[in-house]
Motif scaffolding. Structure first.
Motif, PDB file in Angstrom:
ATOM      1  N   LEU A  39      53.672 -36.447  -3.698  1.00  0.00           N
ATOM      2  CA  LEU A  39      52.698 -37.449  -3.267  1.00  0.00           C
ATOM      3  C   LEU A  39      52.042 -37.110  -1.930  1.00  0.00           C
ATOM      4  O   LEU A  39      51.117 -37.793  -1.502  1.00  0.00           O
ATOM      5  CB  LEU A  39      53.369 -38.826  -3.164  1.00  0.00           C
ATOM      6  CG  LEU A  39      53.793 -39.465  -4.488  1.00  0.00           C
ATOM      7  CD1 LEU A  39      54.620 -40.718  -4.233  1.00  0.00           C
ATOM      8  CD2 LEU A  39      52.573 -39.793  -5.348  1.00  0.00           C
ATOM      9  N   HIS A  40      52.507 -36.071  -1.255  1.00  0.00           N
ATOM     10  CA  HIS A  40      51.975 -35.733   0.064  1.00  0.00           C
ATOM     11  C   HIS A  40      50.459 -35.544   0.028  1.00  0.00           C
ATOM     12  O   HIS A  40      49.726 -36.152   0.818  1.00  0.00           O
ATOM     13  CB  HIS A  40      52.635 -34.472   0.616  1.00  0.00           C
ATOM     14  CG  HIS A  40      54.020 -34.696   1.105  1.00  0.00           C
ATOM     15  ND1 HIS A  40      54.798 -33.679   1.627  1.00  0.00           N
ATOM     16  CD2 HIS A  40      54.796 -35.798   1.162  1.00  0.00           C
ATOM     17  CE1 HIS A  40      55.971 -34.160   1.977  1.00  0.00           C
ATOM     18  NE2 HIS A  40      56.003 -35.441   1.697  1.00  0.00           N
ATOM     19  N   ALA A  41      49.987 -34.695  -0.869  1.00  0.00           N
ATOM     20  CA  ALA A  41      48.553 -34.388  -0.903  1.00  0.00           C
ATOM     21  C   ALA A  41      47.714 -35.583  -1.363  1.00  0.00           C
ATOM     22  O   ALA A  41      46.760 -35.966  -0.667  1.00  0.00           O
ATOM     23  CB  ALA A  41      48.293 -33.163  -1.783  1.00  0.00           C
ATOM     24  N   PRO A  42      48.009 -36.189  -2.521  1.00  0.00           N
ATOM     25  CA  PRO A  42      47.130 -37.281  -2.978  1.00  0.00           C
ATOM     26  C   PRO A  42      47.052 -38.458  -2.009  1.00  0.00           C
ATOM     27  O   PRO A  42      45.969 -39.005  -1.786  1.00  0.00           O
ATOM     28  CB  PRO A  42      47.732 -37.702  -4.327  1.00  0.00           C
ATOM     29  CG  PRO A  42      49.078 -37.089  -4.400  1.00  0.00           C
ATOM     30  CD  PRO A  42      49.036 -35.877  -3.539  1.00  0.00           C
ATOM     31  N   VAL A  43      48.174 -38.847  -1.415  1.00  0.00           N
ATOM     32  CA  VAL A  43      48.148 -40.001  -0.502  1.00  0.00           C
ATOM     33  C   VAL A  43      47.500 -39.623   0.829  1.00  0.00           C
ATOM     34  O   VAL A  43      46.760 -40.418   1.423  1.00  0.00           O
ATOM     35  CB  VAL A  43      49.563 -40.583  -0.311  1.00  0.00           C
ATOM     36  CG1 VAL A  43      49.515 -41.797   0.607  1.00  0.00           C
ATOM     37  CG2 VAL A  43      50.161 -40.979  -1.653  1.00  0.00           C
ATOM     38  N   SER A  44      47.741 -38.406   1.301  1.00  0.00           N
ATOM     39  CA  SER A  44      47.060 -37.947   2.521  1.00  0.00           C
ATOM     40  C   SER A  44      45.551 -37.962   2.334  1.00  0.00           C
ATOM     41  O   SER A  44      44.805 -38.415   3.223  1.00  0.00           O
ATOM     42  CB  SER A  44      47.517 -36.534   2.894  1.00  0.00           C
ATOM     43  OG  SER A  44      48.862 -36.516   3.310  1.00  0.00           O
ATOM     44  N   ILE A  45      45.097 -37.488   1.202  1.00  0.00           N
ATOM     45  CA  ILE A  45      43.648 -37.436   0.926  1.00  0.00           C
ATOM     46  C   ILE A  45      43.066 -38.843   0.851  1.00  0.00           C
ATOM     47  O   ILE A  45      41.983 -39.112   1.399  1.00  0.00           O
ATOM     48  CB  ILE A  45      43.381 -36.631  -0.362  1.00  0.00           C
ATOM     49  CG1 ILE A  45      43.695 -35.144  -0.110  1.00  0.00           C
ATOM     50  CG2 ILE A  45      41.944 -36.807  -0.829  1.00  0.00           C
ATOM     51  CD1 ILE A  45      43.772 -34.295  -1.361  1.00  0.00           C
ATOM     52  N   LEU A  46      43.773 -39.763   0.209  1.00  0.00           N
ATOM     53  CA  LEU A  46      43.322 -41.157   0.161  1.00  0.00           C
ATOM     54  C   LEU A  46      43.178 -41.732   1.572  1.00  0.00           C
ATOM     55  O   LEU A  46      42.199 -42.412   1.885  1.00  0.00           O
ATOM     56  CB  LEU A  46      44.315 -42.012  -0.635  1.00  0.00           C
ATOM     57  CG  LEU A  46      44.213 -42.026  -2.158  1.00  0.00           C
ATOM     58  CD1 LEU A  46      45.354 -42.848  -2.752  1.00  0.00           C
ATOM     59  CD2 LEU A  46      42.872 -42.593  -2.617  1.00  0.00           C
ATOM     60  N   ALA A  47      44.172 -41.467   2.412  1.00  0.00           N
ATOM     61  CA  ALA A  47      44.152 -41.996   3.777  1.00  0.00           C
ATOM     62  C   ALA A  47      43.027 -41.378   4.601  1.00  0.00           C
ATOM     63  O   ALA A  47      42.328 -42.080   5.351  1.00  0.00           O
ATOM     64  CB  ALA A  47      45.500 -41.755   4.450  1.00  0.00           C
ATOM     65  N   LEU A  48      42.839 -40.072   4.468  1.00  0.00           N
ATOM     66  CA  LEU A  48      41.757 -39.392   5.190  1.00  0.00           C
ATOM     67  C   LEU A  48      40.396 -39.929   4.745  1.00  0.00           C
ATOM     68  O   LEU A  48      39.511 -40.176   5.573  1.00  0.00           O
ATOM     69  CB  LEU A  48      41.842 -37.879   4.962  1.00  0.00           C
ATOM     70  CG  LEU A  48      43.034 -37.186   5.635  1.00  0.00           C
ATOM     71  CD1 LEU A  48      43.273 -35.815   5.012  1.00  0.00           C
ATOM     72  CD2 LEU A  48      42.814 -37.061   7.146  1.00  0.00           C
ATOM     73  N   ASN A  49      40.235 -40.136   3.448  1.00  0.00           N
ATOM     74  CA  ASN A  49      38.979 -40.674   2.915  1.00  0.00           C
ATOM     75  C   ASN A  49      38.766 -42.129   3.331  1.00  0.00           C
ATOM     76  O   ASN A  49      37.634 -42.624   3.327  1.00  0.00           O
ATOM     77  CB  ASN A  49      38.939 -40.555   1.393  1.00  0.00           C
ATOM     78  CG  ASN A  49      38.745 -39.110   0.931  1.00  0.00           C
ATOM     79  OD1 ASN A  49      38.277 -38.267   1.696  1.00  0.00           O
ATOM     80  ND2 ASN A  49      39.106 -38.818  -0.303  1.00  0.00           N
ATOM     81  N   ALA A  50      39.864 -42.809   3.684  1.00  0.00           N
ATOM     82  CA  ALA A  50      39.762 -44.187   4.176  1.00  0.00           C
ATOM     83  C   ALA A  50      39.499 -44.220   5.685  1.00  0.00           C
ATOM     84  O   ALA A  50      39.462 -45.291   6.292  1.00  0.00           O
ATOM     85  CB  ALA A  50      41.046 -44.952   3.854  1.00  0.00           C
ATOM     86  N   GLY A  51      39.340 -43.034   6.284  1.00  0.00           N
ATOM     87  CA  GLY A  51      38.991 -42.957   7.700  1.00  0.00           C
ATOM     88  C   GLY A  51      40.163 -42.979   8.647  1.00  0.00           C
ATOM     89  O   GLY A  51      40.020 -43.354   9.820  1.00  0.00           O
ATOM     90  N   MET A  52      41.335 -42.561   8.173  1.00  0.00           N
ATOM     91  CA  MET A  52      42.531 -42.576   9.013  1.00  0.00           C
ATOM     92  C   MET A  52      42.992 -41.155   9.324  1.00  0.00           C
ATOM     93  O   MET A  52      42.896 -40.270   8.475  1.00  0.00           O
ATOM     94  CB  MET A  52      43.665 -43.322   8.285  1.00  0.00           C
ATOM     95  CG  MET A  52      43.329 -44.753   7.943  1.00  0.00           C
ATOM     96  SD  MET A  52      44.549 -45.493   6.833  1.00  0.00           S
ATOM     97  CE  MET A  52      43.663 -47.001   6.338  1.00  0.00           C
ATOM     98  N   HIS A  53      43.514 -40.950  10.524  1.00  0.00           N
ATOM     99  CA  HIS A  53      44.178 -39.704  10.860  1.00  0.00           C
ATOM    100  C   HIS A  53      45.512 -39.670  10.118  1.00  0.00           C
ATOM    101  O   HIS A  53      46.124 -40.720   9.881  1.00  0.00           O
ATOM    102  CB  HIS A  53      44.423 -39.602  12.364  1.00  0.00           C
ATOM    103  CG  HIS A  53      43.173 -39.702  13.192  1.00  0.00           C
ATOM    104  ND1 HIS A  53      42.259 -38.682  13.284  1.00  0.00           N
ATOM    105  CD2 HIS A  53      42.687 -40.713  13.976  1.00  0.00           C
ATOM    106  CE1 HIS A  53      41.266 -39.042  14.087  1.00  0.00           C
ATOM    107  NE2 HIS A  53      41.503 -40.280  14.508  1.00  0.00           N
TER     108      HIS A  53
END
Length: 343
Positions: A77-91
């Protein structure tokens, strides 16, 4: 100064003992939201740190206006959730290994770049005092030309400290993807890249499942690595060191040998070819046993990188280079051939 609003996704052991504790100790941070699929676990952390609890990370990312999140989830889940968070504007601060493939790692880096956000991978070994001191010695020429190294990270396995014990996702290949090499080996690949200041070009590896029953993830691995300049050495990662954890590194140079975390009292011992020996007490390395350092410095560095708008020491690109060493070790073990590092 406005404090950073952060969330922690995944409330297992690494979050409970490292991320939450270190965020709470940082005066520039406010923990706003926590998430775990196990509701009781999320509620416990939310109550402890005055945050809101979620059991659905997508809902957290949609609902909360956060500056940054820690991703402390199973490896897949590291990649998919990281990408979701980055796309939501979060570091994003993502635990290691950053991904389960090069393509996933590349997509994480792309999402960070496209959104202008920081992506840091939680490789804490770079911040260990003895490791930083050793890097200074190597860079200054004190050790002379480096010939070889031996680095090891082993303990009795995740069942001793994981929140779910022997039922942990660490032992499920579809969730973990990789065992001791992803849990421990990738730390040492990152450390040696950092200390030596160059990339690995070749790897030969034996990656086995020999110590644990009822699992198909690796638990014992030994790799022979060669850098671009010709330095050769070994890297061992194991969940079979049942009696005592070993987190040591030895670097063999022209003028001296550096022994890092190889002695219970002295975290760095320098043995010069002149016969002189210098012992350094620099503070303990982080460990799952008692008596380790109380902070990994990872959270503080992540927060500082955001507030000062600078590239984190372990960026997505750095995390991917360390991951590639491990992926190539797996390939070498599967093919029984030497693998050329793709990075």
């Amino acid at each position: 100064m406005t404090r950073l609003k952060v969330g922690v996704i995944g409330c297992g052991s690494i979050a409970k003992h490292r991320h939450f504790v270190e965020y709470a100790a940082n005066p520039n941070v406010e923990i706003i939201a926590v998430c775990d699929i196990v509701e009781d676990r999320a509620e416990e952390m939310a109550k402890t740190y005055g945050a809101k609890a979620y059991t659905d990370y997508e809902k957290l990312l949609r609902t909360e206006d956060l500056d940054a999140v820690s991703i402390c989830l199973p490896n897949y889940l590291h990649a998919p959730v990281s990408i979701l968070a980055l796309n939501a504007g979060m570091h994003v601060l993502c635990e290691k290994p950053m991904a389960t493939s090069r393509e996933e790692a590349e997509n994480m880096i792309l999402a960070a770049n496209e959104n202008g956000k920081k992506l840091m991978i939680g490789h804490n070994q770079r911040f260990v005092p003895s490791h930083q001191k050793a890097k200074q010695f190597i860079q200054s020429g004190e050790v002379g030309k480096i010939y070889s190294f031996r680095t090891t990270f082993g303990h009795g396995g995740p069942e001793a400290w994981s929140a779910d014990g022997r039922d942990s996702w660490f032992f499920e290949k579809e969730k973990a993807f990789i065992g001791a090499m992803g849990d421990l080996g990738v730390h040492k690949a990152d450390l040696m890249r950092y200390l030596l200041g160059e990339e690995f070009s070749d790897v030969v590896a034996f990656v086995e499942t020999s110590a644990k029953g009822d699992t198909d993830v690796d638990d014992n691995a030994v790799c022979v690595l060669k850098t671009e300049s010709g330095i050769i050495g070994t890297l061992a990662a194991s969940w079979a060191y049942n009696a005592k954890e070993d987190n040591s590194t030895i670097i063999y140079g022209e003028k001296a040998i550096l022994r890092l975390e190889d002695d219970p009292k002295y975290s760095l011992i320098v043995q010069y070819t002149t016969g002189e020996v210098v012992n350094y007490e620099l503070g303990g390395i982080q460990t799952n046993e008692s008596g380790g350092q109380t902070t990994t410095h990872v959270i503080d560095h992540f927060v500082e990188s955001i507030l000062e708008d600078k590239e984190p020491l372990i960026s997505g690109e750095e995390g991917m280079k360390s991951l590639e060493v491990i992926l190539d070790a797996l390939e070498s073990s599967e093919t029984r051939k030497r693998s050329t590092v793709k990075g």
